[in-house]
Write a protein that holds these residues in place. Structure first.
Motif, mmCIF file in Angstrom:
data_model
loop_
_atom_site.group_PDB
_atom_site.id
_atom_site.type_symbol
_atom_site.label_atom_id
_atom_site.label_comp_id
_atom_site.label_asym_id
_atom_site.label_seq_id
_atom_site.Cartn_x
_atom_site.Cartn_y
_atom_site.Cartn_z
ATOM 1 N N ALA A 106 0.803 -1.394 0.204
ATOM 2 C CA ALA A 106 -0.159 0.036 0.078
ATOM 3 C C ALA A 106 0.761 1.123 -0.095
ATOM 4 O O ALA A 106 1.918 1.395 0.569
ATOM 5 C CB ALA A 106 -0.934 -0.123 1.280
ATOM 6 N N ARG B 90 -8.763 5.780 3.640
ATOM 7 C CA ARG B 90 -8.763 4.644 4.437
ATOM 8 C C ARG B 90 -9.601 3.660 3.789
ATOM 9 O O ARG B 90 -9.431 2.362 3.940
ATOM 10 C CB ARG B 90 -9.487 4.675 5.957
ATOM 11 C CG ARG B 90 -9.057 3.511 7.075
ATOM 12 C CD ARG B 90 -9.378 3.968 8.147
ATOM 13 N NE ARG B 90 -9.351 3.092 9.222
ATOM 14 C CZ ARG B 90 -10.432 2.281 9.581
ATOM 15 N NH1 ARG B 90 -11.665 2.706 9.221
ATOM 16 N NH2 ARG B 90 -10.384 1.293 10.537
ATOM 17 N N ASP C 279 -9.644 2.657 0.655
ATOM 18 C CA ASP C 279 -9.007 2.036 -0.395
ATOM 19 C C ASP C 279 -7.724 1.297 -0.162
ATOM 20 O O ASP C 279 -7.060 1.718 0.575
ATOM 21 C CB ASP C 279 -8.475 3.161 -1.427
ATOM 22 C CG ASP C 279 -8.045 2.430 -2.721
ATOM 23 O OD1 ASP C 279 -7.392 1.403 -2.873
ATOM 24 O OD2 ASP C 279 -8.556 2.981 -3.789
ATOM 25 N N ARG C 280 -7.736 -0.104 -0.060
ATOM 26 C CA ARG C 280 -6.763 -0.941 0.400
ATOM 27 C C ARG C 280 -5.439 -0.612 -0.178
ATOM 28 O O ARG C 280 -4.207 -0.953 0.412
ATOM 29 C CB ARG C 280 -7.042 -2.338 0.280
ATOM 30 C CG ARG C 280 -8.160 -2.575 1.255
ATOM 31 C CD ARG C 280 -8.457 -4.161 1.133
ATOM 32 N NE ARG C 280 -9.541 -4.638 1.868
ATOM 33 C CZ ARG C 280 -10.026 -5.863 2.013
ATOM 34 N NH1 ARG C 280 -9.428 -6.740 1.382
ATOM 35 N NH2 ARG C 280 -10.885 -6.271 3.032
ATOM 36 N N ARG C 281 -5.667 0.047 -1.208
ATOM 37 C CA ARG C 281 -3.934 0.477 -1.970
ATOM 38 C C ARG C 281 -3.472 1.636 -1.355
ATOM 39 O O ARG C 281 -2.353 1.900 -1.480
ATOM 40 C CB ARG C 281 -4.195 0.656 -3.487
ATOM 41 C CG ARG C 281 -5.033 -0.336 -4.104
ATOM 42 C CD ARG C 281 -5.403 -0.077 -5.623
ATOM 43 N NE ARG C 281 -6.576 0.737 -5.307
ATOM 44 C CZ ARG C 281 -7.268 1.361 -6.658
ATOM 45 N NH1 ARG C 281 -6.698 0.789 -7.817
ATOM 46 N NH2 ARG C 281 -8.051 2.024 -6.647
ATOM 47 N N ARG D 209 -2.338 3.553 2.395
ATOM 48 C CA ARG D 209 -2.123 3.648 3.820
ATOM 49 C C ARG D 209 -1.941 4.933 4.617
ATOM 50 O O ARG D 209 -0.894 5.499 4.511
ATOM 51 C CB ARG D 209 -0.827 2.417 4.201
ATOM 52 C CG ARG D 209 -0.692 2.470 5.600
ATOM 53 C CD ARG D 209 0.603 1.522 5.872
ATOM 54 N NE ARG D 209 0.954 1.784 7.493
ATOM 55 C CZ ARG D 209 2.027 2.045 7.920
ATOM 56 N NH1 ARG D 209 3.051 2.365 7.282
ATOM 57 N NH2 ARG D 209 2.413 2.045 9.124
#
Length: 227
Positions: free
Chosen positions: A2, A46, A48-50, A52
């Motif tokens: 990420a 937050r 979007d998992r791509r 951090r």
């Protein structure tokens, strides 16, 4: 892996945030606006998992109840010293710094910056006031990233780019941050006779991506590549 995004922000405290905006709408409304912008940005990134996101807060040990992000302190010094310190925590990664006073920043902006870093060593999102709303860096960075920068002036981006001469630099679209009530009216498209429309500004007006003041002279003499 990420993408690490550092959100630089003041802890939401009455009388300490958005002081120029507070001069036009009052300290309590300015606090409400700042808090809404910070929390909205945190939720968007937050989701979007791509991406951090990490909040980098001043004062250092301030608590921000309800903010769904890890917190680290900014430390002492001017803005350049604080940003350099935060970036040094991640010496071998791509890292992006954003503020929370640009409406509508989201994962798509971070992913555009990531693509730009595929062919450049740094990427900037220029702001209409001469600063920048995003800086993204890969592992190869100048030794003195922010030396000689005149912060909070129309020369902030050009001064920063002077430290990147000879390096490939890319630019995202120009944005307008919200520092004054006039900025707020411009973003929300509301006339001065009406109270500011906070939800529209927080979610990002459709026109927030349009260029509004950035010119090529703002980009200094660094080698640039548009993404």
């Amino acid at each position: 892996m990420a993408e690490t995004v550092l959100i630089f922000a003041r802890a939401p405290r009455l009388g300490t945030v958005k002081r120029r905006l507070a001069a036009g709408i009052g300290a309590r409304e300015a606090l409400r606006f700042h808090r809404a912008m910070l929390f909205s940005l945190a939720r968007r990134l937050r989701a979007d998992r791509r991406v951090r996101p990490i909040a980098v807060i001043t004062p250092d040990h301030a608590r921000v109840p309800g903010l769904p992000l890890p917190l680290i302190g900014q430390g002492a010094g001017d803005l350049g010293a604080r940003m350099a310190r935060a970036l040094a925590r991640f010496p071998r990664r791509r890292v992006y710094i954003v503020g929370c006073d640009i409406p509508g920043i989201g994962p798509a902006d971070i992913l555009a910056a990531r693509r730009a870093l595929g062919r450049a060593e740094a990427v900037f999102g220029p702001a209409a006031d001469g600063g920048y709303w995003l800086v993204g860096l890969g592992p190869r960075r100048p030794a003195r990233l922010f030396a000689g920068v005149r912060w909070s002036t129309p020369d902030a981006l050009a001064d920063t780019l002077a430290n990147f001469i000879g390096r490939r630099v890319a630019f995202l679209s120009c944005r307008r941050d919200i520092d004054t009530v006039e900025d707020l009216w411009a973003q929300s498209m509301k006339p001065p006779s009406r109270s500011p429309a906070f939800p529209a500004a927080v979610s990002g007006a459709r026109g927030s991506r349009q260029s509004s003041g950035c010119t090529k002279r703002d980009f200094g003499s660094a080698r640039s590549r548009s993404p």
